[in-house]
Design a protein around this motif. Structure first.
Motif, short mmCIF file in Angstrom:
data_model
loop_
_atom_site.label_atom_id
_atom_site.label_comp_id
_atom_site.label_asym_id
_atom_site.label_seq_id
_atom_site.Cartn_x
_atom_site.Cartn_y
_atom_site.Cartn_z
N GLY A 67 0.71 -1.22 0.09
CA GLY A 67 -0.12 -0.16 -0.08
C GLY A 67 0.85 1.46 0.13
O GLY A 67 1.68 1.48 -0.66
N PHE A 68 0.51 2.03 0.88
CA PHE A 68 1.16 3.62 0.91
C PHE A 68 2.62 3.34 1.44
O PHE A 68 3.53 4.24 0.79
CB PHE A 68 0.41 4.58 1.85
N GLN A 69 2.94 2.35 2.10
CA GLN A 69 4.21 2.26 2.56
C GLN A 69 5.13 1.78 1.23
O GLN A 69 6.33 2.08 1.20
CB GLN A 69 4.32 1.04 3.53
N ALA A 70 4.60 0.76 0.45
CA ALA A 70 5.24 0.26 -0.73
C ALA A 70 5.58 1.82 -1.57
O ALA A 70 6.59 1.62 -2.22
CB ALA A 70 4.48 -0.68 -1.49
N GLU A 71 4.62 2.27 -1.71
CA GLU A 71 4.71 3.70 -2.76
C GLU A 71 5.89 4.69 -2.15
O GLU A 71 6.88 5.07 -2.91
CB GLU A 71 3.28 4.13 -2.82
N LYS A 72 5.86 4.62 -0.82
CA LYS A 72 6.81 5.71 -0.02
C LYS A 72 8.37 5.05 -0.41
O LYS A 72 9.07 5.44 -0.71
CB LYS A 72 6.59 5.68 1.10
N SER A 73 8.27 3.61 -0.31
CA SER A 73 9.63 3.03 -0.71
C SER A 73 10.11 3.41 -2.02
O SER A 73 11.37 3.80 -2.33
CB SER A 73 9.40 1.34 -0.40
N LYS A 74 9.35 3.46 -2.96
CA LYS A 74 9.66 3.75 -4.23
C LYS A 74 9.98 5.06 -4.35
O LYS A 74 11.21 5.50 -4.97
CB LYS A 74 8.43 3.30 -5.19
N GLU A 75 9.12 5.83 -3.89
CA GLU A 75 9.48 7.38 -3.92
C GLU A 75 10.94 7.77 -3.34
O GLU A 75 11.66 8.66 -4.05
CB GLU A 75 8.40 8.26 -3.35
N ASP A 76 11.03 7.06 -2.12
CA ASP A 76 12.50 7.28 -1.50
C ASP A 76 13.61 6.98 -2.45
O ASP A 76 14.54 7.80 -2.45
CB ASP A 76 12.46 6.65 -0.05
N ALA A 77 13.37 5.71 -3.06
CA ALA A 77 14.50 5.17 -3.85
C ALA A 77 14.82 6.28 -5.25
O ALA A 77 15.90 6.39 -5.32
CB ALA A 77 14.21 3.69 -4.36
N ILE A 78 13.75 6.61 -5.89
CA ILE A 78 13.86 7.47 -6.83
C ILE A 78 14.28 8.73 -6.58
O ILE A 78 15.40 9.46 -7.43
CB ILE A 78 12.36 7.72 -7.47
N ALA A 79 13.99 9.39 -5.28
CA ALA A 79 14.73 10.62 -4.84
C ALA A 79 16.16 10.34 -4.71
O ALA A 79 16.88 11.40 -4.80
CB ALA A 79 13.81 11.09 -3.56
N ALA A 80 16.63 9.25 -4.09
CA ALA A 80 17.91 9.06 -4.03
C ALA A 80 18.94 8.93 -5.28
O ALA A 80 20.10 9.35 -5.10
CB ALA A 80 18.24 7.85 -2.87
N GLY A 81 18.09 8.55 -6.33
CA GLY A 81 19.01 8.12 -7.54
C GLY A 81 20.01 7.22 -7.37
O GLY A 81 20.33 6.68 -6.43
N GLY A 82 20.80 7.28 -8.59
CA GLY A 82 21.86 6.35 -8.66
C GLY A 82 21.64 4.75 -8.71
O GLY A 82 22.50 4.01 -8.34
N TYR A 83 20.56 4.25 -8.95
CA TYR A 83 20.19 2.89 -8.82
C TYR A 83 20.00 2.35 -10.16
O TYR A 83 19.75 3.07 -11.13
CB TYR A 83 18.80 2.60 -8.18
N VAL A 84 20.01 0.98 -10.18
CA VAL A 84 19.62 0.27 -11.43
C VAL A 84 18.14 -0.09 -11.55
O VAL A 84 17.86 -0.73 -10.28
CB VAL A 84 20.68 -0.98 -11.61
N LEU A 85 17.69 0.28 -12.50
CA LEU A 85 15.94 -0.13 -12.48
C LEU A 85 15.73 -1.28 -13.21
O LEU A 85 16.56 -1.52 -14.54
CB LEU A 85 15.31 1.01 -13.26
N VAL A 86 15.25 -2.48 -12.63
CA VAL A 86 14.83 -3.63 -13.39
C VAL A 86 13.56 -3.67 -13.51
O VAL A 86 12.63 -3.37 -12.56
CB VAL A 86 15.23 -4.78 -12.64
N VAL A 87 13.07 -4.09 -14.83
CA VAL A 87 11.48 -3.54 -15.25
C VAL A 87 11.07 -5.21 -15.75
O VAL A 87 11.63 -5.63 -16.40
CB VAL A 87 11.21 -2.93 -16.38
N GLU A 88 9.89 -5.37 -15.38
CA GLU A 88 9.45 -6.80 -15.66
C GLU A 88 7.87 -6.46 -16.18
O GLU A 88 7.02 -5.49 -15.54
CB GLU A 88 9.13 -7.79 -14.67
#
Ligand code: SF4
Length: 348
Positions: A67-88
């Motif tokens: 739910g909202f916690q999952a969305e927050k995890s995603k938003e925090d990761a995007i804001a931090a940047g520098g990651y490898v995005l894996v898409v399925e």
């Protein structure tokens, strides 16, 4: 059937389908095959990667929050940047998100938002790479792959239906080790995994060259492991390392289990006629080749006599050794160590 101007929600209500029924239907129909394949990665295991090597900040299937916690995890990761995005999964571009949305956001919006601060994007599975089954003709949702949307970042395509998890983990480990992406072909597939045709490494290739083909499911050729070309095998036109690394920790792979390759590492494979032979560009289908001699199964009496003599000689030698050892043990009183030393010095 939907009436003109009727929404999907109104249609489902008219059909008597509750929201819970609809969600149950969606969860049954949902495919997470590539995530499932990744979770079965043998070396390194998904647990080793996730717990010891990587920080997996957001994964809809394996993450603890919802739910909202999952969305927050995603938003925090995007804001931090520098990651490898894996898409399925493919991205539907028809409409405004009604064909695929999470938390009220369309798959296209989610991809563009998540890719903007990534250093690279890895698309896994034929859906995320080339559109997969949702893009099959007539492609009503106008499904596309990641590289059709993301144009300003390096995109690695690891197709398959599902992927071989070894190819994903190898790509991630390559990036972590060298800080760069592996060499790729014109379809952005890593060459280490997609540089050779399946046909070139297939264990049934000898039967292809000998003109020995399965002609019907369960016929003698099928039981004997002959070539599946005439049953529609796409191995001659498909690039993948299935024959060498196989699936499930190297246990087996589709052709090994008796099914022709369906070409799941290639664009548009869902529109191919699965059981029709592919057109070969370079070689004449080898029905014109001379046949191969059938192996002779009987063992000649001469070879039995020779092997019997050989066994007798080995048995005799073993008996002599045993006798010698017993004799030494009974006739000498020196410690074993010294005896071994004296034997070694005698040999030298
Ligand atoms: S046609 Fe298929 S089964 Fe036959 S050798 Fe090639 S890859 Fe293997």
């Amino acid at each position: 059937m939907l009436r003109l101007g009727e929404s999907v929600q109104e249609f489902l209500a008219r059909e008597g389908m509750s929201r819970r029924d609809f969600l149950k239907f969606c969860s049954v129909m949902a495919c997470a095959g590539c995530s499932e394949a990744f979770l079965r990665s043998p070396s390194p295991t998904a647990a080793e990667l996730v717990l010891d090597v990587l920080s997996v900040d957001y994964h809809e299937t394996i993450m603890a929050p919802s739910g909202f916690q999952a969305e927050k995890s995603k938003e925090d990761a995007i804001a931090a940047g520098g990651y490898v995005l894996v898409v399925e999964g493919s991205i539907s571009t028809a409409g405004v998100g009604e064909y695929c949305c999470v938390a009220g956001k369309s798959s296209r919006y989610i991809l563009e938002e998540a890719a903007k601060n990534a250093v690279a994007v890895i698309a896994i599975g034929n859906c995320a790479t080339f559109g997969g089954v949702p893009a099959a003709n007539p492609n009503p949702t106008r499904a596309v792959g990641v590289w059709d949307i993301v144009k300003d970042k390096p995109v690695v395509n690891i197709p398959g239906c599902p992927i071989n998890p070894a190819n994903l983990t190898a790509t991630v480990v390559h990036f972590l080790t060298y800080g760069s992406l592996p060499a790729m072909d014109q379809l952005n597939r890593p060459l280490f995994a997609f540089g050779r045709r399946i046909h070139d490494n297939c264990e049934r290739r000898g039967h292809f060259d000998a003109g020995e083909f399965v002609l019907e499911w369960g016929d003698d050729g099928h039981r004997a492991g002959w070539c599946l070309y005439k049953m529609g095998c796409k191995g001659p036109t498909s690039y993948h390392n299935c024959p060498t690394i196989r699936f499930n920790d190297g246990v087996n792979w589709p052709i090994g289990a008796g099914h022709p390759c369906i070409g799941c590492s290639e664009p548009g494979f869902w529109d191919w006629e699965v059981y029709q032979p592919v057109t070969l560009n370079e070689v004449t289908p080898p029905t014109t080749y001379p046949s191969v001699e059938k192996p002779v199964r009987e063992i000649s009496p001469t070879s039995i006599a020779i092997s019997g003599t050989a066994v007798g000689a080995v048995a005799g030698a073993a008996g002599a050794f045993a006798y010698s050892a017993l004799t030494k043990r009974s006739s000498h009183t020196k410690p074993e160590v010294e005896e071994i030393e004296s034997e070694e010095s005698a040999e030298h």
